[in-house]
Design an enzyme around this catalytic site. Structure first.
Site, PDB file in Angstrom:
ATOM      1  N   LYS A   1       5.206   8.003  14.340  1.00  0.00           N
ATOM      2  CA  LYS A   1       4.713   9.374  14.138  1.00  0.00           C
ATOM      3  C   LYS A   1       3.215   9.529  14.434  1.00  0.00           C
ATOM      4  O   LYS A   1       2.785  10.601  14.845  1.00  0.00           O
ATOM      5  CB  LYS A   1       5.017   9.837  12.703  1.00  0.00           C
TER       6      LYS A   1
ATOM      7  N   ALA B   1       0.736  10.408  -1.941  1.00  0.00           N
ATOM      8  CA  ALA B   1      -0.298  11.000  -1.076  1.00  0.00           C
ATOM      9  C   ALA B   1      -0.272  10.352   0.301  1.00  0.00           C
ATOM     10  O   ALA B   1      -1.304  10.202   0.951  1.00  0.00           O
ATOM     11  CB  ALA B   1      -1.669  10.847  -1.733  1.00  0.00           C
TER      12      ALA B   1
ATOM     13  N   ALA C   1       4.124  11.711   4.184  1.00  0.00           N
ATOM     14  CA  ALA C   1       5.093  12.747   3.827  1.00  0.00           C
ATOM     15  C   ALA C   1       4.401  13.896   3.104  1.00  0.00           C
ATOM     16  O   ALA C   1       4.720  15.068   3.335  1.00  0.00           O
ATOM     17  CB  ALA C   1       6.185  12.151   2.943  1.00  0.00           C
TER      18      ALA C   1
ATOM     19  N   LYS D   1      -7.094   8.839  -2.765  1.00  0.00           N
ATOM     20  CA  LYS D   1      -6.281   9.238  -1.601  1.00  0.00           C
ATOM     21  C   LYS D   1      -5.770  10.674  -1.773  1.00  0.00           C
ATOM     22  O   LYS D   1      -5.810  11.472  -0.834  1.00  0.00           O
ATOM     23  CB  LYS D   1      -5.094   8.269  -1.486  1.00  0.00           C
TER      24      LYS D   1
HETATM   25  P1  ATR Z   1       3.695   7.133   4.449  1.00  0.00           P
HETATM   26  O1  ATR Z   1       2.371   7.530   5.015  1.00  0.00           O
HETATM   27  O2  ATR Z   1       4.653   6.608   5.439  1.00  0.00           O
HETATM   28  O3  ATR Z   1       4.270   8.188   3.533  1.00  0.00           O
HETATM   29  P2  ATR Z   1       2.224   5.457   2.738  1.00  0.00           P
HETATM   30  O4  ATR Z   1       0.957   5.981   3.282  1.00  0.00           O
HETATM   31  O5  ATR Z   1       2.382   3.997   2.552  1.00  0.00           O
HETATM   32  O6  ATR Z   1       3.457   5.885   3.560  1.00  0.00           O
HETATM   33  O7  ATR Z   1       2.448   6.221   1.355  1.00  0.00           O
HETATM   34  C1  ATR Z   1       3.347   5.811   0.408  1.00  0.00           C
HETATM   35  C2  ATR Z   1       3.065   6.573  -0.890  1.00  0.00           C
HETATM   36  O8  ATR Z   1       3.936   6.077  -1.910  1.00  0.00           O
HETATM   37  C3  ATR Z   1       1.658   6.406  -1.414  1.00  0.00           C
HETATM   38  O9  ATR Z   1       1.260   7.600  -2.013  1.00  0.00           O
HETATM   39  C4  ATR Z   1       1.822   5.294  -2.448  1.00  0.00           C
HETATM   40  O10 ATR Z   1       0.857   5.317  -3.483  1.00  0.00           O
HETATM   41  P3  ATR Z   1      -0.605   4.658  -3.291  1.00  0.00           P
HETATM   42  O11 ATR Z   1      -1.292   5.453  -2.223  1.00  0.00           O
HETATM   43  O12 ATR Z   1      -1.274   4.828  -4.592  1.00  0.00           O
HETATM   44  O13 ATR Z   1      -0.340   3.235  -2.903  1.00  0.00           O
HETATM   45  C5  ATR Z   1       3.160   5.641  -3.001  1.00  0.00           C
HETATM   46  N1  ATR Z   1       3.873   4.552  -3.668  1.00  0.00           N
HETATM   47  C6  ATR Z   1       4.498   3.498  -3.098  1.00  0.00           C
HETATM   48  N2  ATR Z   1       5.103   2.729  -4.029  1.00  0.00           N
HETATM   49  C7  ATR Z   1       4.863   3.330  -5.228  1.00  0.00           C
HETATM   50  C8  ATR Z   1       5.214   3.021  -6.587  1.00  0.00           C
HETATM   51  N3  ATR Z   1       5.953   1.954  -6.901  1.00  0.00           N
HETATM   52  N4  ATR Z   1       4.790   3.866  -7.555  1.00  0.00           N
HETATM   53  C9  ATR Z   1       4.026   4.943  -7.244  1.00  0.00           C
HETATM   54  N5  ATR Z   1       3.671   5.289  -5.986  1.00  0.00           N
HETATM   55  C10 ATR Z   1       4.073   4.492  -4.991  1.00  0.00           C
END
Ligand code: ATR
Length: 277
Positions: free
Chosen positions: A69, A131, A134, A159
């Site tokens: 993407k 954040a 998505a 973030k």
């Molecule tokens: P993408 O951009 O593909 O959506 P990403 O940037 O890795 O993927 O974002 C994943 C999101 O899920 C982030 O907001 C992440 O939180 P952090 O930014 O604080 O890391 C969140 N996330 C992933 N695993 C999580 C968990 N177990 N509990 C809470 N938030 C989680």
């Protein structure tokens, strides 16, 4: 020859897009083909080369899924405002050699919530968890639905804060950490847009965010009753949903953009729905 479309991702075996667009084409009588392409992850410019080869062979449009993407965003000649804010692209249209880029994930989500689930967001308190990409794609369409309050909660608050500042929507949109949610009371809509459910984890969200008459929405699709949805159900939430409707609605947006005709989505959503339990 039929007009050609494709979805590109890696891996791509799981994709429902050819089925969805095939059903749309059938229903609307459009003469088109839609295939899945496994895009090359390396070398770095191989993705753009694959798209250009598809265009050279007569391709009219593409959907883009993980992990491309951002690369799709980078290669575009024109980007919509929501694609620009998301920094990510999930649909492209090819016109006169130009690559026009869009992101329909957020509008698809809003349409699913407001139309299919019949939960208009206007004047409501909305909480979004996460954040990442998505959420970036969803913020403008969410604000367009005019909630009274839109809170973005993330483990890394900075973030979420950065996202909020980028949108600069005045007082409606705020960022916070999970701990602060304790004192915020129930929300009308809670959307889990973290990637936690993909690994069976639960974001550290307090049950107090759920209102009994509210809606809990899990962006992931086909994962059944995820820990997030289970928490919501245990908290007494009546309306729980996963992302099947969003998946179909974002496809319908792309289809309408490409073909100038809007397909019906209800039967396709019903066909793809995997029972939550
Ligand atoms: P993408 O951009 O593909 O959506 P990403 O940037 O890795 O993927 O974002 C994943 C999101 O899920 C982030 O907001 C992440 O939180 P952090 O930014 O604080 O890391 C969140 N996330 C992933 N695993 C999580 C968990 N177990 N509990 C809470 N938030 C989680």
């Amino acid at each position: 020859m039929s007009d050609q479309y494709a979805v590109i991702g890696n891996p791509i075996g799981h994709t429902k897009s050819p089925l969805i667009h095939g059903l749309f084409a059938q229903e609307t009588g459009q003469d088109m083909t839609y295939v899945a392409i496994e895009g090359p992850v390396e070398p770095a410019d191989a993705f753009a080369d694959t798209v250009r080869a598809f265009i050279a062979a007569g391709g009219k449009g593409m959907n883009i899924t993980a992990p491309f993407k951002l690369q799709a965003f980078a290669m575009a000649d024109e980007r919509s405002e929501r694609a620009a804010l998301a920094g990510a692209v999930n649909a492209m249209k090819f016109e006169d050699g130009r690559v026009i880029a869009e992101n329909f994930d957020g509008v698809g989500l809003v349409r699913d919530i407001e139309v299919n689930l019949n939960q208009p967001m206007s004047g409501k308190r909305v909480l979004v968890l996460g954040a990442g990409g998505a959420v970036r794609g969803a913020l403008l369409p969410f604000l367009g639905a005019r909630p009274a309050q839109l809170v973005v909660a993330n483990r890394h608050v900075d973030k979420a804060q950065a996202l909020v500042e980028q949108v600069a929507a005045g007082g409606t949109l705020t960022a916070c950490g999970y701990a602060e949610l304790d004192s915020m009371g129930p929300f009308d809509l809670v959307v889990n847009a973290t990637s936690a459910s993909l690994t069976g984890q639960l974001p550290p969200v307090p049950p107090s965010v759920f209102g009994a008459r509210g809606t809990a929405y899990e962006l992931a699709y086909g994962k059944g009753l995820t820990p997030f949805l289970r928490l919501a159900r245990n908290a007494g939430v009546q309306g729980i949903a996963d992302g099947v409707g969003m998946l179909v609605e974002q496809a319908a947006e792309a289809f309408a953009w490409w073909r100038g005709v809007r397909p019906q989505t209800r039967a396709v959503i019903d066909r793809l729905t995997v029972p939550l339990d």
